[in-house]
Each structure stands twice: as structure tokens, then as C-alpha cells.
Design a protein around this motif. Structure first.
Motif, PDB file in Angstrom:
ATOM      1  N   GLY A  86      -3.663 -17.122 -13.762  1.00  0.00           N
ATOM      2  CA  GLY A  86      -1.957 -17.089 -13.564  1.00  0.00           C
ATOM      3  C   GLY A  86      -2.107 -16.449 -12.187  1.00  0.00           C
ATOM      4  N   VAL A  87      -0.854 -14.924 -11.854  1.00  0.00           N
ATOM      5  CA  VAL A  87      -0.321 -14.609 -11.252  1.00  0.00           C
ATOM      6  C   VAL A  87      -0.931 -12.968 -10.381  1.00  0.00           C
ATOM      7  CG1 VAL A  87       1.696 -14.327  -9.800  1.00  0.00           C
ATOM      8  CG2 VAL A  87       1.591 -15.902 -10.777  1.00  0.00           C
ATOM      9  N   PHE A  88      -1.050 -12.302  -9.771  1.00  0.00           N
ATOM     10  CA  PHE A  88      -1.328 -11.276  -9.544  1.00  0.00           C
ATOM     11  C   PHE A  88      -0.374 -11.130  -8.291  1.00  0.00           C
ATOM     12  CE2 PHE A  88      -2.846  -7.915  -6.761  1.00  0.00           C
ATOM     13  CZ  PHE A  88      -2.858  -6.740  -7.881  1.00  0.00           C
ATOM     14  N   ARG A  89       0.500  -9.827  -8.415  1.00  0.00           N
ATOM     15  CA  ARG A  89       1.545  -9.190  -7.512  1.00  0.00           C
ATOM     16  C   ARG A  89       0.810  -7.865  -6.961  1.00  0.00           C
ATOM     17  NH1 ARG A  89       6.271  -6.121  -6.519  1.00  0.00           N
ATOM     18  NH2 ARG A  89       7.357  -7.262  -4.176  1.00  0.00           N
ATOM     19  N   ALA A  90       0.206  -7.852  -5.566  1.00  0.00           N
ATOM     20  CA  ALA A  90      -0.167  -6.995  -4.693  1.00  0.00           C
ATOM     21  C   ALA A  90       1.609  -6.091  -4.641  1.00  0.00           C
ATOM     22  CB  ALA A  90      -1.355  -6.779  -3.612  1.00  0.00           C
ATOM     23  N   ASP A  91       1.655  -4.860  -4.954  1.00  0.00           N
ATOM     24  CA  ASP A  91       2.915  -4.480  -5.440  1.00  0.00           C
ATOM     25  C   ASP A  91       2.949  -3.357  -4.308  1.00  0.00           C
ATOM     26  OD1 ASP A  91       5.577  -2.869  -5.193  1.00  0.00           O
ATOM     27  OD2 ASP A  91       5.417  -2.527  -7.769  1.00  0.00           O
ATOM     28  N   PHE A  92       3.290  -3.055  -2.724  1.00  0.00           N
ATOM     29  CA  PHE A  92       2.869  -2.512  -2.015  1.00  0.00           C
ATOM     30  C   PHE A  92       2.862  -0.818  -2.529  1.00  0.00           C
ATOM     31  CE2 PHE A  92       3.157  -6.169   1.430  1.00  0.00           C
ATOM     32  CZ  PHE A  92       1.999  -6.239   1.040  1.00  0.00           C
ATOM     33  N   ALA A  93       4.301  -0.699  -3.675  1.00  0.00           N
ATOM     34  CA  ALA A  93       5.251   0.507  -3.880  1.00  0.00           C
ATOM     35  C   ALA A  93       3.403   0.865  -4.310  1.00  0.00           C
ATOM     36  CB  ALA A  93       6.354   0.438  -4.304  1.00  0.00           C
ATOM     37  N   LYS A  94       2.857   0.300  -5.071  1.00  0.00           N
ATOM     38  CA  LYS A  94       0.976   0.999  -5.526  1.00  0.00           C
ATOM     39  C   LYS A  94       0.277   1.829  -4.396  1.00  0.00           C
ATOM     40  CE  LYS A  94       2.273  -1.956  -9.725  1.00  0.00           C
ATOM     41  NZ  LYS A  94       2.030  -2.715 -10.570  1.00  0.00           N
ATOM     42  N   THR A  95       0.988   1.654  -3.077  1.00  0.00           N
ATOM     43  CA  THR A  95      -0.411   2.361  -2.293  1.00  0.00           C
ATOM     44  C   THR A  95      -0.478   3.523  -2.407  1.00  0.00           C
ATOM     45  OG1 THR A  95       1.094   1.725  -0.704  1.00  0.00           O
ATOM     46  CG2 THR A  95      -0.206   0.360  -1.346  1.00  0.00           C
ATOM     47  N   GLY A  96       0.193   4.054  -2.396  1.00  0.00           N
ATOM     48  CA  GLY A  96      -0.006   6.050  -2.609  1.00  0.00           C
ATOM     49  C   GLY A  96       1.305   6.423  -1.780  1.00  0.00           C
ATOM     50  N   ASP A  97       1.280   7.716  -2.636  1.00  0.00           N
ATOM     51  CA  ASP A  97       2.397   8.620  -1.594  1.00  0.00           C
ATOM     52  C   ASP A  97       1.774   9.284  -0.420  1.00  0.00           C
ATOM     53  OD1 ASP A  97       3.823   9.146  -3.954  1.00  0.00           O
ATOM     54  OD2 ASP A  97       2.644  10.652  -4.215  1.00  0.00           O
ATOM     55  N   GLY A  98       2.471   8.529   0.795  1.00  0.00           N
ATOM     56  CA  GLY A  98       2.502   8.775   2.225  1.00  0.00           C
ATOM     57  C   GLY A  98       2.410   7.842   2.842  1.00  0.00           C
ATOM     58  N   ARG A  99       2.292   6.610   2.431  1.00  0.00           N
ATOM     59  CA  ARG A  99       2.383   5.304   3.013  1.00  0.00           C
ATOM     60  C   ARG A  99       2.813   4.743   2.930  1.00  0.00           C
ATOM     61  NH1 ARG A  99      -2.944   7.601   0.714  1.00  0.00           N
ATOM     62  NH2 ARG A  99      -4.116   6.697   2.515  1.00  0.00           N
TER      63      ARG A  99
END
Length: 441
Positions: A86-99
Motif C-alpha cells: 500500500g502506502v508508506f509515508r516517511a514522516d521527517f518529524a520522526k528523525t528525532g530531536d535536534g534534526r
């Protein structure tokens, strides 16, 4: 004599010239075309924003008003190419603090102009419409270039020559260094469309869409509020017997979410076609010269990493040349370190591309999860999103490490990896428990 001549004014050459000029070096940039000029590669990664910030370029780029990209949508009906069916969204908010959690979609003609102007502002001399026609060599060392400008041929000498000529590969062609990556000999057919209305987008406004199908994949990249770049990538034999327009139309129909987003759009350009664009050079430095960006390696636009790796190597080359200029006795060490840095980033990125085409991304993810042991599903998703966002150098990323473990995907001859993140080195060290020696030299 100049400190450096940079052949090529694209992103890799421009940032290299900017960094060198800010060191106080005398730098000449020779760009064969007059900017602005068309170039493919419009979707940026979030690690690019951190890189621009580290080198004082972010404000100039941010103020251009480019489309903000906060994630990427990967569409795979079969679940064999990406992370789930189906669909996978790479949500950049999930890269972690400080990035940085967002980046840009750009028209490269404009983006490249901005970066070249920043090189000028930093103090580099830039000559557009200046075509390099040969290298000056003395005693086995490159000592300058011959170039043609306004119909007149000239020579200029420098302590170092930086090859940022991309596919033209001036140094690679002179010394016979370029090798095709045979398993990635693809063809891309693409154009721009106007009339975009994101109300038709079933996903998130500003996201790139990458849609997989049996014969290749499709990209859709919004360039402005009403313009979008769309392309199809396939093996060369899939285009034989068909026009680019026929192949494009048939492939886009296979990915309904992208087709839906294109509702009401009309083509603003003829189709562009790029063929056989995956290659590398095992040697990326030599006496008096270095390669940066696409001049030394190019994989595939699948995960939008080309501009990031190009600019990261351009900046790193400038730092290495600065050390060599300050201490000529340390030239070999500086250039060897740069070569290993270059190869580490490109090798990881090309492995990510191989994992897609060979349907091994999910097995690699499973292996990474097994090896990591104590990581949660959320942690694993964080590392996946980081890798898709440009985390190509870190030794901390278990997904990248799983890809590096496959000997069949080696791009270069054996080299000593440099696991030092050029964007977030402090965070990388902290996550490794402060063991600085573990993250490279």
C-alpha cells in the motif's frame, strides 16, 4: 597561481567554491553553461537543510519560497519493494530531536543559480560560458586547465583542480576512470506539468510521491503551488519499440494515487530522456585533483539523494584541500581521508538503491531489527526515515549497516569507511555514547 580551480558550477562545485573562498583561498569556478539552465534532481532531503545550515547557505535558500517538503510517500501495491503493502509515508518529524524535519522541492535552474551566487558572494571568481577543454599536467600532476570563453582559449594554473563537471566527467575521461554500474543501467522519461491543484492529492501537500510497479517506478514532485515534475524510470529494454510519451502515459496509469494528483494538469514541456546514468570511479583523487559529486559517482534518482551527497562531498573536499594547502606534507593523508568519505556516502546510497531494485529492502530491515535486538518498532521506523532523509555516513543506523553487510552491493573496491556524519556529527557522537573514535576520522 590560484589555490583552486573548480570545474563546474552545479551544487557540488558551488558549495566547494563557497567553503574554499570562506577559508580565504583564491578560487576560480568555470561553468560551461550560462545559468539558469535546466537540470533534473528537484527533490531535496532533510539532511540537506542541516548541511546548508552548517555552511552558512540556508538563509539564502530558505528565502526563495520553495515548496516545503515534510515527508515522502512510497507507494507499493505488492509490498515487495518498500516497507509495507500500500502506502508508506516517511514522516521527517520522526528523525528525532535536534534534526531538521523539513526540506524543499526546488526547480534546479533556480536553486543552482542561488548556490552559484553564494559562491560569488563568498569571494570566488565565477565565469559562466567557460568550457574546459583540457587539463594542464606537469610531472604527473594536474596543475591547471585550458578553457574556452567567448571563442578565446585560455589557460589558468592552480595548486588543485576540483572536478565538479558531473556526467561530463572531465578528469574521469582524461584518465579512463569511469565505470558503468551495469545492474543500474536505467532510462528516465520525465517532464513538468502546470495546473497542479493539491486538493486532488490523496496524501500530504508538498510530499514527493514514489510509486512502484512491475516495470519500474514513477516520481511526482511539486515544484510550486501549480507546477509538478513527473517522471518514469525503467530498464532500457522497457522503452524499446515505444515512444517516450507512450511509455510515460502507460506507466503513470499504473499508479492511481499519482494519476489522481495529476488531475487537471497539462504538460509544459516536451519529454526529457536520460539514459545509462549509473556509474562510478574507483579513484576520486589524484595528484593535484579531486572529484566531487556526480563527477565521481551517480546511482539513480530513486531516493533523491544525489544533490545531498554531491554537496556533502563538495564541502568535504574543500575542507580536505584546505588542510593540504596549509600543510603540503599532509596532502596524501587529507586526500585519502576525503576519498574514503566520498566512497562511504555514495556506497551507502547506492546500496539503498540496489535494495529497492532487487526487492531486498524489507529483508534488510528485518535483519537490522534482529541485529539491533532491543529497538522498538518506533525506533526502527526512525532509522528508516533517517536513512531515507540522508543518513548515509552514520555507524549508528542499523538499517544502513544491514545494507552495508551485503558484499554483492559493493560499488567501490575495498576502502576504509569514514562513519562521520557531515550534517549532525555532534548528535552522532552523542548517540554512540560519546565514543568519538567510533564515528570516523
Amino acid at each position: 597561481m590560484l589555490d583552486a580551480i573548480v570545474m563546474g558550477g552545479g551544487p557540488a562545485g558551488a558549495v566547494c567554491a563557497s567553503v574554499l573562498a570562506r577559508q580565504g583561498r583564491s578560487v576560480l569556478v568555470l561553468e560551461r553553461q550560462e545559468f539558469p539552465r535546466f537540470h533534473i534532481g528537484e527533490s531535496m532531503l532533510p539532511y540537506m537543510v542541516g548541511l546548508l545550515e552548517r555552511h552558512g547557505l540556508l538563509d539564502a535558500v530558505r528565502e526563495q519560497g520553495y515548496v516545503v517538503k515534510r515527508g515522502g510517500e512510497f507507494i507499493d501495491p505488492t509490498g515487495t519493494k518498500f516497507f509495507r503493502a500500500g502506502v508508506f509515508r516517511a514522516d521527517f518529524a520522526k528523525t528525532g530531536d535536534g534534526r531538521h524535519h523539513e526540506t524543499f522541492q526546488v526547480e534546479r535552474s533556480h536553486f543552482d543559480r542561488v548556490n552559484l551566487d553564494q559562491a560569488r558572494a563568498a569571494g570566488a571568481t565565477v565565469r559562466e560560458g567557460a568550457q574546459v577543454v583540457g587539463l594542464l599536467e606537469e610531472g604527473g600532476r594536474v596543475v591547471g586547465v585550458r578553457y574556452r570563453e567567448g571563442g578565446v582559449e585560455r589557460e589558468e594554473r592552480a595548486r588543485y583542480v576540483v572536478d565538479a563537471t558531473g556526467r561530463a566527467g572531465v578528469v574521469a575521461n582524461r584518465f579512463g576512470l569511469r565505470r558503468m554500474i551495469e545492474d543500474l543501467r536505467m532510462v528516465a522519461v520525465f517532464h513538468h506539468r502546470d495546473g497542479l491543484d493539491e486538493a486532488h492529492n490523496p496524501g500530504h501537500e508538498g510530499d514527493i510521491q514514489v510509486g512502484s510497479h512491475a516495470d519500474g517506478w514513477i516520481w511526482a514532485i511539486p515544484l510550486s503551488a501549480d507546477r509538478i515534475s513527473v517522471g518514469t524510470v525503467m530498464h532500457r529494454d522497457r522503452l524499446r519499440g515505444r515512444t517516450p510519451a507512450e511509455a510515460f502515459a502507460e506507466h503513470v496509469e499504473r499508479v492511481p494515487r499519482i494519476n489522481q494528483r495529476l488531475t487537471g494538469t497539462t504538460a509544459t514541456s516536451d519529454f526529457w530522456v536520460e539514459t545509462d546514468y549509473s556509474y562510478h570511479s574507483d579513484q576520486v583523487t589524484g595528484p593535484g585533483w579531486v572529484m566531487v559529486g556526480d563527477a565521481g559517482c551517480f546511482g539513480d534518482p530513486m531516493f533523491s539523494g544525489g544533490v545531498l551527497v554531491g554537496m556533502a562531498t563538495g564541502a568535504e573536499a574543500a575542507e580536505a584541500l584546505g588542510r593540504a594547502l596549509d600543510s603540503p606534507a599532509d596532502e596524501e593523508q587529507a586526500l585519502t581521508g576525503y576519498s574514503n568519505f566520498f566512497k562511504t556516502g555514495y556506497d551507502t546510497y547506492v546500496r539503498l538503491i540496489f535494495s529497492f531494485y532487487e526487492g531486498e529492502l524489507l529483508p534488510a530491515l528485518a535483519e537490522a531489527h534482529s541485529e539491533a535486538g532491543d529497538l522498538s518498532e518506533a525506533d526502527m521506523e526512525m532509522y528508516v526515515v533517517r536513512l531515507l532523509g540522508g543518513d548515509f555516513w552514520s555507524a549508528r543506523n542499523p538499517v544502513a549497516n544491514a545494507l552495508r553487510a551485503n558484499p554483492a552491493w559493493s560499488t567501490f573496491s575495498p576502502f576504509e569507511p569514514v562513519h562521520r556524519c557531515p550534517v549532525y556529527p555532534e548528535l552522532d557522537v552523542a548517540e554512540l555514547g560519546g565514543l568519538a573514535g567510533a564515528v570516523g576520522r
